[in-house]
Design a protein around this motif. Structure first.
Motif, PDB file in Angstrom:
ATOM      1  N   SER A 147       0.770   6.838   4.704  1.00  0.00           N
ATOM      2  CA  SER A 147       0.356   7.580   3.511  1.00  0.00           C
ATOM      3  C   SER A 147       0.772   6.844   2.254  1.00  0.00           C
ATOM      4  CB  SER A 147       0.975   8.982   3.531  1.00  0.00           C
ATOM      5  OG  SER A 147       0.466   9.743   4.605  1.00  0.00           O
ATOM      6  N   GLU A 205      -1.641   4.089   1.600  1.00  0.00           N
ATOM      7  CA  GLU A 205      -2.910   4.621   1.079  1.00  0.00           C
ATOM      8  C   GLU A 205      -2.800   4.998  -0.395  1.00  0.00           C
ATOM      9  OE1 GLU A 205      -6.172   5.419   3.238  1.00  0.00           O
ATOM     10  OE2 GLU A 205      -5.103   3.517   3.400  1.00  0.00           O
ATOM     11  N   LEU A 206      -1.695   5.649  -0.747  1.00  0.00           N
ATOM     12  CA  LEU A 206      -1.502   6.037  -2.141  1.00  0.00           C
ATOM     13  C   LEU A 206      -1.337   4.814  -3.038  1.00  0.00           C
ATOM     14  CD1 LEU A 206       0.894   9.087  -1.669  1.00  0.00           C
ATOM     15  CD2 LEU A 206      -1.479   9.147  -2.463  1.00  0.00           C
ATOM     16  N   ARG A 225      -5.824   5.633  -2.950  1.00  0.00           N
ATOM     17  CA  ARG A 225      -6.618   6.535  -2.110  1.00  0.00           C
ATOM     18  C   ARG A 225      -5.899   7.874  -1.992  1.00  0.00           C
ATOM     19  NH1 ARG A 225      -7.743   1.986   2.603  1.00  0.00           N
ATOM     20  NH2 ARG A 225      -9.097   0.645   1.340  1.00  0.00           N
ATOM     21  N   LEU A 226      -6.520   8.899  -2.517  1.00  0.00           N
ATOM     22  CA  LEU A 226      -5.880  10.203  -2.579  1.00  0.00           C
ATOM     23  C   LEU A 226      -5.647  10.813  -1.193  1.00  0.00           C
ATOM     24  CD1 LEU A 226      -7.686  11.811  -5.636  1.00  0.00           C
ATOM     25  CD2 LEU A 226      -5.447  10.683  -5.545  1.00  0.00           C
ATOM     26  N   ARG A 227      -6.408  10.372  -0.206  1.00  0.00           N
ATOM     27  CA  ARG A 227      -6.204  10.925   1.138  1.00  0.00           C
ATOM     28  C   ARG A 227      -4.798  10.624   1.653  1.00  0.00           C
ATOM     29  NH1 ARG A 227     -10.247   6.812   4.411  1.00  0.00           N
ATOM     30  NH2 ARG A 227      -8.950   4.924   4.259  1.00  0.00           N
ATOM     31  N   GLY A 228      -4.148   9.656   1.018  1.00  0.00           N
ATOM     32  CA  GLY A 228      -2.775   9.352   1.408  1.00  0.00           C
ATOM     33  C   GLY A 228      -1.811  10.491   1.124  1.00  0.00           C
ATOM     34  N   ILE A 263      -2.319  13.597   2.008  1.00  0.00           N
ATOM     35  CA  ILE A 263      -2.520  14.709   2.948  1.00  0.00           C
ATOM     36  C   ILE A 263      -1.279  14.952   3.794  1.00  0.00           C
ATOM     37  CG2 ILE A 263      -3.835  15.502   4.941  1.00  0.00           C
ATOM     38  CD1 ILE A 263      -6.265  14.045   3.790  1.00  0.00           C
TER      39      ILE A 263
END
Length: 333
Positions: A268, A271-272, A276-279, A281
């Motif tokens: 995560s 990803e962040l 990437r905002l999905r990181g 989650i």
């Protein structure tokens, strides 16, 4: 030591290291046991930086000077200093048909030995144990104790949350049939942590039964600092991997949750970092679950601030355990 009628002889074994403050209370609880059969107490003292040896010797001398004492105390040396070696030294000196394993930090209820022996005889199990009841002394220890009492914090292991009597994979402490314990060679002295689980695995592999009796609830005092909690759980995770590497079939799904969390949070973060905002989650889901689990501790922790600190304790335990499992020591010494 001979049996008294139908009552088997019992040897209580206690590994002791740097526990001068806790050992007297532990021995007092053992001395107060209601078990009417023959019972001895053996304390294995390791090299310590406090007065553990003096406390143990003083209690042995006091017990020995009382000819009416039904709970004689003996002290044996544990030069290696580890819990496993201390237990094995004490067991080798024991004469009892039943071995009761006790930690210096534990406080046995008065009927513990009597109930455990009855359950051992009733079920034919090789090892009978109960539930660990965390009870904190001091502000931080109280928060950690509450967190450990939660299935989210301490995990769903039967010895933490179990309410149903029956066969399990492991138990807290343990009351052993001495013959069964000898048949598997005692505790593995190469393990600094997770030695109880590994021993119970070997017992079960030989066809023996490990039995949980929820009526055997034993008070346990958790760590009193965040750093101490982190070190403890890092070592738990590291040594768990050693045990699983040796005996892959001993693994339980619950033991993969913390490593999976650490990996998930690491991915995560990557990803962040890439925008990437999905990181977010996995971190958001974990924070939400921690907050919800902490809110359920309202009865033990009425203050909102304390419940937030319990959520922090969850994170310390989970991340330390998972990190230890992933990057801790590669082999047992």
């Amino acid at each position: 030591m001979s049996s008294n009628g139908d009552l088997p002889s019992v040897s209580v074994v206690i590994p002791a290291r740097n526990c001068a403050a806790e050992l007297p209370g532990c021995l007092d609880a053992v001395s107060a046991q209601t078990y009417p059969g023959p019972m001895e107490v053996i304390v294995a003292t390791a090299p310590s930086t406090d007065d553990t040896e003096a406390v143990a010797q003083r209690r042995a001398h006091t017990a020995g000077s009382n000819v009416r004492s039904a709970r004689p105390v003996r002290v044996v040396s544990n030069p290696a200093g580890t819990t496993s070696s201390g237990l094995n030294w004490a067991i080798s000196a024991a004469a009892g048909e039943i071995i009761v394993r006790v930690d210096a930090q534990a406080r046995l209820p008065a009927e513990y030995v009597e109930r455990a022996v009855a359950t051992l005889q009733r079920t034919g199990a090789a090892n009978v144990g109960g539930v660990q009841n965390p009870v904190g002394q001091g502000e931080v220890s109280r928060i950690i104790a509450a967190a450990l009492s939660s299935p989210f914090g301490g995990g769903p292991a039967a010895f933490r949350q179990g309410s149903d009597e029956g066969p399990v994979d492991t138990v807290y402490l343990g009351v052993f049939d001495a013959g069964a314990l000898a048949s598997v060679g005692g505790f593995d002295e190469t393990l600094l942590r997770n030695q109880d689980y590994e021993l119970n695995w070997r017992l079960r592999e030989q066809g023996h039964v490990v039995w949980l009796d929820p009526s055997l609830a034993v008070e346990y005092q958790p760590r009193s600092s965040w750093a101490g909690l982190a070190r403890q759980y890092f070592e738990y995770g590291a040594w768990k991997r050693v045990v699983i590497a040796r005996s892959p079939r001993s693994i339980q799904p619950r033991q993969l949750a913390a490593p999976a969390l650490v990996i998930g949070l690491g991915l995560s973060a990557l990803e962040l970092a890439r925008g990437r905002l999905r990181g977010g989650i996995v971190p958001a889901a974990y924070v939400g679950a921690s907050t919800l689990a902490a809110a359920r501790l309202r009865q033990r922790l009425p203050l909102v601030g304390d419940r937030l600190r319990a959520a922090a304790a969850f994170a310390v335990m989970h991340l330390s355990w998972g990190t230890g499992f992933l990057i801790g020591r590669r082999r047992a010494r």
